[in-house]
Design a protein around this motif. Structure first.
Motif: not given
Lengths: 757, 305
Positions: A217-225, A35-40, A22-31
């Motif tokens: 977009p207001e500050t140009g900063g970000a919130t990070v999990w 958008v989903h990212a994949r590395l090449v 039941r613990l929420t880990y980072t991969p469980d975060i959905t906003l």
């Protein structure tokens, strides 16, 4: 202080949500809008990128953007996480060259396969030897982009001399010396001499690297999990790459599904830039293979070393040429490894020269006591071999030379308060050691080794407030990797006078939580604990001051027990903490809310040591090793929660078994990792567990840790590989100098012995 | 982007073969998928347009004695083989081999048919089947649309490493059969792994031996070694050494020498050297043959000369 709760094996406060999923880990975060990212990633260890076409990939339905180096700021890549996306050259197989952003994971994955990159492969130096060849391909032909900061984060500021480098692939050097090693070796009656090697090893946390960034977009900063051990460090680096003040970046302190030093920073800056680019939240979760190819594993080591001794076992001289393979960036724990190798024992003449060599592989990261298992394998094999050849008791020879508190380390600084001698004495009294002759009669081998970690320090703060329901909230900004939150609950409960279930640890984010350093270097409880104690003591004083007024008694006559403030000797004359708190949180209330802070900065380290015993037997035909017993003795200063402490000791030793017998990242001649899955790379499994793993907690309190506690996480992994190698030497009469000690190496060694005998 | 156009759950062999026929070579069979999905993932096998799942085909789930044969359906999972009391008696080497494949999850999904269809020279189940002198029943659709089933010696199914004579885009392995346990007969399997227990083995050996009525000589012997060449390897010279000879150290030593001479053991980098494999072949034969003999001696039937 009611101390009953200290030293109790309380179950982990987050154990239930963890085991029930039941613990929420980072991969469980959905906003919303995420958008989903994949590395090449690059398939080559070294190559020019001749062209890169994204047209076909862009046509995949759901693709939003495909980013390449052209979309990234042109910052000098002074560190691995600033490589972002490869510009014109790749320097390890697995290096990201493009990032696909899509509406679904599947679309991102499909498109990533369609990104067409044309490479011109270049020769790659993969091994230490290749990298040091005069005509070797050079990892950084225009000079090193800069030193890594993670080593410092692990308290590895060791102050050795550095030397002028002679080869462009040599990234750093270190030289420790005392006495006159040449004279020492001349005076020695015997000299044992070997070349030891250990491979690249991966931390293999269950949860892969995962990051979610929401741009502001207001500050140009970000919130990070993000799944990191170092939220405040992530904030610093993301703010720098985005070019905003640190206050405009908010990093949540997430539950981390294993880090072991490998999760400081990796792809967070890249994802922050990507999120800003598309103006939507972006999530990246690495696959297991990406973890293996492009994570932060522990570096390979090669060390040629000689140890000279008198016939009576007096250790005289240690000489070592230590080389780490740092991968593509200076990143290996060279200094700390050299320091530990030369400092466990009082040896009058020491000369250790270390070099870090760069190769076309991913850079290394910290892995639980970075550098210590490798260095300890060297010194503990040598000391053991001296004892074996002189037919001396291996424990006695160690006790005779073991550094005591105040003895000089090889950098000249004195060892702090520590229990190296104490853990050896505890092992000496252990039934497994006392019954060693009986084990030998059954054909088993018994080996011992010691090892430790100097301990890290960093300033830290904690806050504490009393809620209306009488619950005490503790606010911290540290990641809980090892059960530290549970220990915090116990400490706060004991000091305040509350049952543990009335204490809650609130782990905030970098905006709201008091500062704490990375959870690494065995320093979370050690540095945050004193701050927490100060905060709780202050909150207690605030409560007593209010209660004194309400109860019309002197503060010094009051005590707090089980959630009540009462007049000593008159338990009926009492107020519940909830009643007091409610008077501080109501319209027209008389008293200010209970809110306290604690701060702490102490640069004194408190080294932690472990002594271990391994009992093994070997199938001489197949070379299969059976581990009968593993005894893990460790000085923890004070075991606030013995359950968590024993868990650390067992887990560390289990990882040590991996170092000893199973784990190796193997690269082929082209720099391709050929053990890139768990089918090919052997993480120790249940079948590798010893029949009996026994833990012995030794408590030599330190004045600098909370309630006497010292760092626990790192020491138990340090001596295990050496102890197992020494047990094998005892069983077979063969000295193993290469890790992991595989069945094939054992059969080969036995055949060699039979041939030369 | 879907991986394939159609995923078809077949209920009969005919149904599965019809599906394959419709796709004209662009569809493939899937059972447990424990090998196929990895190969698709890594690109080793091109993505098919259609996939036919055969796990619901009842005919492929047979596991019983039929006359003088034991029949094991191609869709039987390793887990079922491991827990089968019939096979425990009839073919302990197959039980031992399937018991060490993968981990529990892989054994629950993976099938004996898949193990054979993958055509690897060291596949555990395959090595055991070769020692049991098994046959495979292959079903295919004729040009007229009729389904025919034919039995083939199992060794005829292997063309090279990963190359099967059974074309999984047109044909289907339905079942395996091997002679039921003969009087005074026993079998055994053992293997050497790298330190972990999941990837390819360093070496596997299966043996099936029958003793003479006096119990003192080898009457028949069948040995399979893998990997010792591009396909699962029958050690016929070693077998010839055993037959007619007395059970004992001298015969065993001669068989080991013969096997070492005929087996084409190779170095596979980072898995095992040739020398280590030779060493391990010696060890395995010396473990497996005596174990098979021991089991042969536990046979409790009435001897009819």
């Amino acid at each position: 202080m009611t101390t009953e709760v200290i030293g109790q094996p309380l179950p982990m406060v987050d154990g239930r949500p963890k085991v029930t999923g039941r613990l929420t880990y980072t991969p469980d975060i959905t906003l919303p809008g995420m958008v989903h990212a994949r590395l090449v990633i690059s398939p080559y260890a070294h190559a020019w990128i001749r062209s890169l076409s994204v047209e076909e990939a862009r046509r995949v339905p759901g693709v939003i953007a495909i980013l390449t180096a052209q979309d990234m700021p042109d910052v000098p890549p002074r560190n691995r996480h600033l490589l972002l996306l490869a510009r014109d050259r790749v320097i390890f197989a697995g290096q990201p060259v493009a990032l696909v952003l899509a509406e679904s994971e599947a679309a991102a994955e499909d498109a990533a396969e369609l990104v067409a990159v044309e490479y011109e492969p270049l020769p790659a130096a993969v091994t230490i030897e290749e990298a040091l060849a005069p005509d070797a391909p050079v990892v950084w032909p225009d000079g090193l982009p800069g030193a890594s900061e993670e080593a410092a984060a692990h308290g590895a500021d060791v102050e050795g001399e550095t030397e002028t480098t002679t080869h462009p692939n040599i990234a750093q050097t270190v030289h420790f010396h005392r006495g006159d090693v040449r004279r020492g070796l001349e005076e020695a009656d015997i000299i044992v001499e070997y070349t030891f090697t250990t491979p690249w090893v991966h931390q293999n946390y269950l949860e892969p690297h995962a990051t979610v960034v929401q741009p502001n977009p207001e500050t140009g900063g970000a919130t990070v999990w993000t799944s990191t051990q170092a939220p405040f460090y992530i904030r610093e680096e993301i703010a720098a790459i985005l070019g905003v003040p640190e206050s405009d970046v908010q990093v949540h302190v997430m539950p981390v599904g294993g880090g072991f030093g490998g999760k400081f920073i990796l792809y967070e800056p890249l994802i922050a830039l990507a999120a800003r680019q598309v103006g939507r939240p972006v999530r990246l979760v690495l696959t297991r293979m990406e973890e293996m190819l492009a994570g932060n594993p522990a570096p390979a080591m090669r060390c040629h070393a000689r140890l000279g001794a008198k016939e009576d076992g007096t250790l005289l001289a240690l000489e070592a040429d230590l080389v780490f393979d740092g991968g593509c960036y200076p990143s290996s724990p060279l200094g700390i490894a050299a320091l530990l190798m030369g400092s466990y024992y009082n040896i009058p003449h020491v000369d250790i020269r270390g070099r870090e060599v760069l190769t076309f592989k991913p850079s290394s990261g910290a892995y639980r006591a970075p550098g210590a298992p490798q260095a300890t394998f060297v010194i503990e094999s040598l000391v053991d071999e001296v004892a074996r050849r002189l037919q001396l008791d291996p424990l006695t020879i160690r006790l005779r030379h073991a550094a005591r508190p105040g003895d000089p380390m090889v950098n000249g600084k004195p060892w702090g308060n520590m229990g190296l001698v104490d853990v050896l004495r505890a092992l000496e009294n252990h039934p497994a050691w006392r019954a060693r002759e009986e084990a030998r009669r059954q054909g088993h081998g018994v080996g011992i080794a010691i090892g430790g970690w100097p301990g890290g320090t960093e300033p830290a703060a904690a806050a504490c407030r009393l809620e209306r329901d009488g619950t005490l909230h503790i606010h911290v900004g540290a990641v809980d990797l090892t059960g530290t939150r549970t220990a915090f609950v116990q400490m706060a409960a004991a000091i305040f006078g509350l049952p543990p279930e009335k204490v809650r640890v609130v782990v905030g984010d970098t905006d709201t939580a008091p500062y704490a350093g990375a959870a690494g270097g065995s320093k979370t409880l050690y540095t945050l604990g004193p701050a927490l104690i100060a905060a709780v003591e202050e909150a207690r004083r605030q409560v007593l001051a209010i209660a004194a007024e309400l109860l019309e008694a002197a503060e010094e006559d009051l005590e707090i027990q089980d959630g009540y403030v009462q007049v000593r000797g008159a338990p009926d004359h009492r107020l519940s903490l909830a009643e007091i708190a409610s008077q501080t949180m109501q319209f027209g209330g008389r008293f200010p809310p209970i809110m306290a802070f604690g701060r702490h900065a102490d640069r004194t380290q408190s080294p932690g040591f472990s002594a271990q015993l391994a009992e093994v037997s070997v199938d001489p035909e197949t070379g299969q090793v059976h581990l009968h017993r593993l005894v893990v003795v460790q000085d923890v200063g004070r075991a606030i929660n013995p359950l968590a402490v024993e868990g650390q000791m067992q887990g560390g030793a289990m990882q040590g078994i991996g170092w000893a017998l199973t784990e190796a990242m193997i690269y082929n001649g082209d720099g391709q990792l050929i053990t890139a899955t768990w089918a090919d790379y052997t993480v120790p499994q249940v079948e590798h567990l010893p029949d009996r793993m026994e833990t012995v907690i030794v408590e030599v309190p330190t004045d600098h840790g909370p309630l006497g506690a010292r760092g626990v996480g790192e020491p138990p992994v340090v001596p295990t590989a050496a102890a197992i190698a020494n047990a094998l030497a005892d069983a077979l009469g063969v000295r193993f100098t290469e890790l992991p000690i595989t069945p094939e190496r054992i059969v080969h060694a036995l055949r060699e012995r039979a041939r030369t005998a | 982007m879907p991986r394939w156009e159609t995923y078809h759950l077949a209920t009969t062999v005919e149904d599965a073969l019809n599906f394959l026929a419709v796709y004209q070579g662009e569809a493939t069979v899937i059972a447990g998928g424990t090998d196929l999905m990895i190969d698709l993932e890594t690109g080793e096998v091109p993505l098919p347009r259609g996939v036919v799942d055969i796990t619901r085909v009842k005919e492929l789930q047979v596991l019983r004695r039929e006359g003088k044969y034991v029949v094991v359906g191609a869709g039987v999972t390793h887990s079922r083989i491991v827990t089968s009391s019939l096979l425990q008696v009839e073919a302990p080497c197959l039980v031992e081999a399937c018991g060490v494949i993968g981990g529990p999850q892989v054994r629950n999904m993976g099938t004996l048919g898949g193990n054979v269809a993958h055509a690897l020279p060291a596949a555990d189940g395959t090595v055991a089947l070769v020692a049991l002198e098994a046959e495979a029943q292959v079903a295919r659709r004729t040009a007229e649309g009729q389904v025919v089933r034919t039995w083939h010696p199992i060794t005829s199914l292997f063309l090279g490493p990963g190359r099967s004579a059974v074309d999984s885009t047109r044909e289907l392995i339905v079942a395996f059969r091997f002679p039921a346990r003969r009087p005074r007969e026993g079998s055994a399997f053992d293997r050497i792994m790298r330190p972990q227990g999941v990837a390819l083995p360093i070496l596997g050996v299966a043996a099936r031996v029958q003793l003479t009525p006096d119990g003192q000589h080898f009457q028949r012997a069948c040995l399979c070694i893998g990997p010792a060449g591009p396909v699962p390897f029958r050690a016929r010279q070693a077998e010839a050494v055993l037959v007619g000879q007395p059970v004992g150290e001298e015969t065993l030593a001669q068989a080991v020498t013969a096997a070492l001479e005929e087996a084409r053991l190779r170095t596979s980098r980072h898995r095992a050297t040739r020398e280590y494999r030779q060493e391990m072949l010696r060890v395995l034969l010396r473990r497996v043959i005596p174990k098979a003999v021991e089991r042969a001696r536990t046979w409790k039937g009435v001897d009819t000369p």
